[in-house]
Write a protein that holds these residues in place. Sequence first.
Motif, PDB file in Angstrom:
ATOM      1  N   ARG A 149       0.857  -1.287   0.019  1.00  0.00           N
ATOM      2  CA  ARG A 149      -0.102  -0.208   0.018  1.00  0.00           C
ATOM      3  C   ARG A 149       1.015   1.439  -0.020  1.00  0.00           C
ATOM      4  O   ARG A 149       0.654   2.175  -0.612  1.00  0.00           O
ATOM      5  CB  ARG A 149      -0.980   0.039   1.320  1.00  0.00           C
ATOM      6  N   ARG A 150       1.961   1.277   0.799  1.00  0.00           N
ATOM      7  CA  ARG A 150       2.921   2.394   0.841  1.00  0.00           C
ATOM      8  C   ARG A 150       3.443   2.464  -0.795  1.00  0.00           C
ATOM      9  O   ARG A 150       3.504   3.856  -1.160  1.00  0.00           O
ATOM     10  CB  ARG A 150       4.133   2.037   1.767  1.00  0.00           C
ATOM     11  N   VAL A 151       3.919   1.541  -1.079  1.00  0.00           N
ATOM     12  CA  VAL A 151       4.527   1.781  -2.542  1.00  0.00           C
ATOM     13  C   VAL A 151       3.372   2.385  -3.597  1.00  0.00           C
ATOM     14  O   VAL A 151       3.802   3.295  -4.293  1.00  0.00           O
ATOM     15  CB  VAL A 151       4.937   0.367  -3.172  1.00  0.00           C
ATOM     16  N   ILE A 152       2.266   1.820  -3.488  1.00  0.00           N
ATOM     17  CA  ILE A 152       1.049   2.543  -4.578  1.00  0.00           C
ATOM     18  C   ILE A 152       0.981   3.954  -4.173  1.00  0.00           C
ATOM     19  O   ILE A 152       0.884   4.770  -4.915  1.00  0.00           O
ATOM     20  CB  ILE A 152      -0.102   1.507  -4.299  1.00  0.00           C
ATOM     21  N   HIS A 153       0.912   4.161  -2.809  1.00  0.00           N
ATOM     22  CA  HIS A 153       0.366   5.593  -2.518  1.00  0.00           C
ATOM     23  C   HIS A 153       1.718   6.365  -2.679  1.00  0.00           C
ATOM     24  O   HIS A 153       1.575   7.580  -3.327  1.00  0.00           O
ATOM     25  CB  HIS A 153       0.382   5.758  -1.017  1.00  0.00           C
ATOM     26  N   ASP A 154       2.779   5.833  -2.811  1.00  0.00           N
ATOM     27  CA  ASP A 154       4.168   6.929  -3.078  1.00  0.00           C
ATOM     28  C   ASP A 154       4.229   6.976  -4.590  1.00  0.00           C
ATOM     29  O   ASP A 154       4.474   8.073  -4.986  1.00  0.00           O
ATOM     30  CB  ASP A 154       5.303   6.343  -2.525  1.00  0.00           C
ATOM     31  N   CYS A 155       3.870   5.990  -5.404  1.00  0.00           N
ATOM     32  CA  CYS A 155       4.143   5.954  -6.696  1.00  0.00           C
ATOM     33  C   CYS A 155       3.037   6.945  -7.303  1.00  0.00           C
ATOM     34  O   CYS A 155       3.154   7.450  -8.311  1.00  0.00           O
ATOM     35  CB  CYS A 155       4.157   4.648  -7.288  1.00  0.00           C
ATOM     36  N   LEU A 156       1.527   6.864  -6.764  1.00  0.00           N
ATOM     37  CA  LEU A 156       0.644   7.593  -7.305  1.00  0.00           C
ATOM     38  C   LEU A 156       0.439   9.254  -6.335  1.00  0.00           C
ATOM     39  O   LEU A 156      -0.860   9.846  -6.722  1.00  0.00           O
ATOM     40  CB  LEU A 156      -0.482   6.898  -7.085  1.00  0.00           C
ATOM     41  N   ALA A 157       1.578   9.551  -5.702  1.00  0.00           N
ATOM     42  CA  ALA A 157       1.417  10.752  -5.051  1.00  0.00           C
ATOM     43  C   ALA A 157       0.132  11.001  -4.055  1.00  0.00           C
ATOM     44  O   ALA A 157      -0.497  11.988  -4.234  1.00  0.00           O
ATOM     45  CB  ALA A 157       1.615  11.984  -6.083  1.00  0.00           C
ATOM     46  N   TYR A 158       0.043   9.966  -3.455  1.00  0.00           N
ATOM     47  CA  TYR A 158      -1.040  10.095  -2.430  1.00  0.00           C
ATOM     48  C   TYR A 158      -0.649  10.693  -1.175  1.00  0.00           C
ATOM     49  O   TYR A 158       0.358  10.161  -0.425  1.00  0.00           O
ATOM     50  CB  TYR A 158      -1.886   8.831  -2.319  1.00  0.00           C
ATOM     51  N   ASP A 159      -1.328  11.761  -0.494  1.00  0.00           N
ATOM     52  CA  ASP A 159      -1.035  12.193   0.866  1.00  0.00           C
ATOM     53  C   ASP A 159      -1.923  11.662   1.617  1.00  0.00           C
ATOM     54  O   ASP A 159      -3.157  12.158   1.744  1.00  0.00           O
ATOM     55  CB  ASP A 159      -0.786  13.841   0.879  1.00  0.00           C
ATOM     56  N   ALA A 160      -1.709  10.936   2.547  1.00  0.00           N
ATOM     57  CA  ALA A 160      -2.623  10.272   3.775  1.00  0.00           C
ATOM     58  C   ALA A 160      -3.169  11.222   4.604  1.00  0.00           C
ATOM     59  O   ALA A 160      -4.368  11.114   5.386  1.00  0.00           O
ATOM     60  CB  ALA A 160      -2.022   8.952   4.433  1.00  0.00           C
ATOM     61  N   THR A 161      -2.155  12.364   4.835  1.00  0.00           N
ATOM     62  CA  THR A 161      -2.879  13.159   5.685  1.00  0.00           C
ATOM     63  C   THR A 161      -3.568  14.510   5.331  1.00  0.00           C
ATOM     64  O   THR A 161      -4.344  15.116   5.921  1.00  0.00           O
ATOM     65  CB  THR A 161      -1.309  14.112   6.172  1.00  0.00           C
ATOM     66  N   SER A 162      -3.882  14.313   4.030  1.00  0.00           N
ATOM     67  CA  SER A 162      -4.899  15.076   3.353  1.00  0.00           C
ATOM     68  C   SER A 162      -6.398  14.558   3.348  1.00  0.00           C
ATOM     69  O   SER A 162      -6.491  13.466   2.751  1.00  0.00           O
ATOM     70  CB  SER A 162      -4.567  15.652   1.920  1.00  0.00           C
ATOM     71  N   PRO A 163      -7.368  15.375   4.058  1.00  0.00           N
ATOM     72  CA  PRO A 163      -8.714  14.828   4.445  1.00  0.00           C
ATOM     73  C   PRO A 163      -9.373  14.771   2.847  1.00  0.00           C
ATOM     74  O   PRO A 163     -10.416  14.107   2.735  1.00  0.00           O
ATOM     75  CB  PRO A 163      -9.083  15.563   5.322  1.00  0.00           C
ATOM     76  N   ASP A 164      -9.029  15.816   2.095  1.00  0.00           N
ATOM     77  CA  ASP A 164      -9.888  15.988   0.946  1.00  0.00           C
ATOM     78  C   ASP A 164      -9.444  14.884  -0.220  1.00  0.00           C
ATOM     79  O   ASP A 164      -9.958  14.926  -1.332  1.00  0.00           O
ATOM     80  CB  ASP A 164      -9.606  17.377   0.254  1.00  0.00           C
ATOM     81  N   GLN A 165      -8.433  13.965  -0.113  1.00  0.00           N
ATOM     82  CA  GLN A 165      -7.768  13.170  -1.228  1.00  0.00           C
ATOM     83  C   GLN A 165      -8.197  11.862  -0.997  1.00  0.00           C
ATOM     84  O   GLN A 165      -7.850  11.380   0.142  1.00  0.00           O
ATOM     85  CB  GLN A 165      -6.225  13.304  -1.260  1.00  0.00           C
ATOM     86  N   ASP A 166      -8.849  11.328  -2.037  1.00  0.00           N
ATOM     87  CA  ASP A 166      -9.313   9.866  -1.866  1.00  0.00           C
ATOM     88  C   ASP A 166      -7.968   8.897  -2.094  1.00  0.00           C
ATOM     89  O   ASP A 166      -7.158   9.318  -3.077  1.00  0.00           O
ATOM     90  CB  ASP A 166     -10.266   9.759  -2.532  1.00  0.00           C
ATOM     91  N   SER A 167      -8.100   7.912  -1.371  1.00  0.00           N
ATOM     92  CA  SER A 167      -6.872   6.773  -1.922  1.00  0.00           C
ATOM     93  C   SER A 167      -7.216   6.278  -3.517  1.00  0.00           C
ATOM     94  O   SER A 167      -8.224   5.803  -3.687  1.00  0.00           O
ATOM     95  CB  SER A 167      -7.079   5.625  -0.984  1.00  0.00           C
TER      96      SER A 167
END
Length: 277
Positions: A149-167
């Motif tokens: 999950r971390r690899v996918i989030h890092d590669c797709l530039a997902y910020d888990a701390t942002s409440p407005d951004q969906d996974s």
Amino acid sequence: MSTRTQDKAVSTSEPRRASEHTATPHSRSQTPETSQDRVTWSLFMKAALLVVGIWSASALGLYLFTSDFSKSGTFGDSFGVLNTLFSGLAFAGIIVSIKMQNDEMREQRKELHKQKKNALLYHRERMFLLLMDEFKKSREHRYTVADVRRVIHDCLAYDATSPDQDSPVPALIDEVEDVLAGTRSETPLLQTLSRRVFRHELCEVFIKTFHQAAESVKKFDSANRGEYYDIVCNSMSDPEEALLFLCFVARHGAQTPQNPQAMKLLDSFDEIKAKLL
């Protein structure tokens, strides 16, 4: 004679006996090649002496019992047919010996080819084991679902701390399933993952060594490739196999279902995709 003199005589005689004892086996030891050469030369000398003896006896007999050599010459010419027969037999023997030598050389070539094949197989197996060692050393521990999950989030530039951004994981899984079903032509998330996953700190060495191990498996016979590829897969956890399957889909797209290695990893992806959400 005093006791000291006797001891000295005994001490001087023992080394001589020891040297004689050690020298005798060495002098008697002969290699098989030397003994075989001696037997060959002995047979050759015996045959040569036999031929010379027969020739000498015939010459002596002609000299003692023949008075008119012109008649003996005519009598000797009558054996010309026998000479031709023995010459033909000798020529046939040469042909047989050549055939036997060719058969022996053919067997030697087969044996050399077999040895070369075994040596090549040993070399490939050794290289495969070395690659497997490097493959195990490429990560400090087996990857978990959280690592994938971390690899996918890092590669797709997902910020888990942002409440407005969906996974992006659910949309990525939808793209993967559509590619396998043959209904999706554009895969923006998979294309982004394909560009970035090979440079991720967790995946750079891991994916490269897996690719090398998988390529080495292709060099084995088709009957044994499945067994060696099973060894590669058994050294990985389900999340690691799922991550590699994502890499296959991101790199090859619609051609993934035709790749037997990729489809072998599909079961692990199905096992953990619900845990990635």
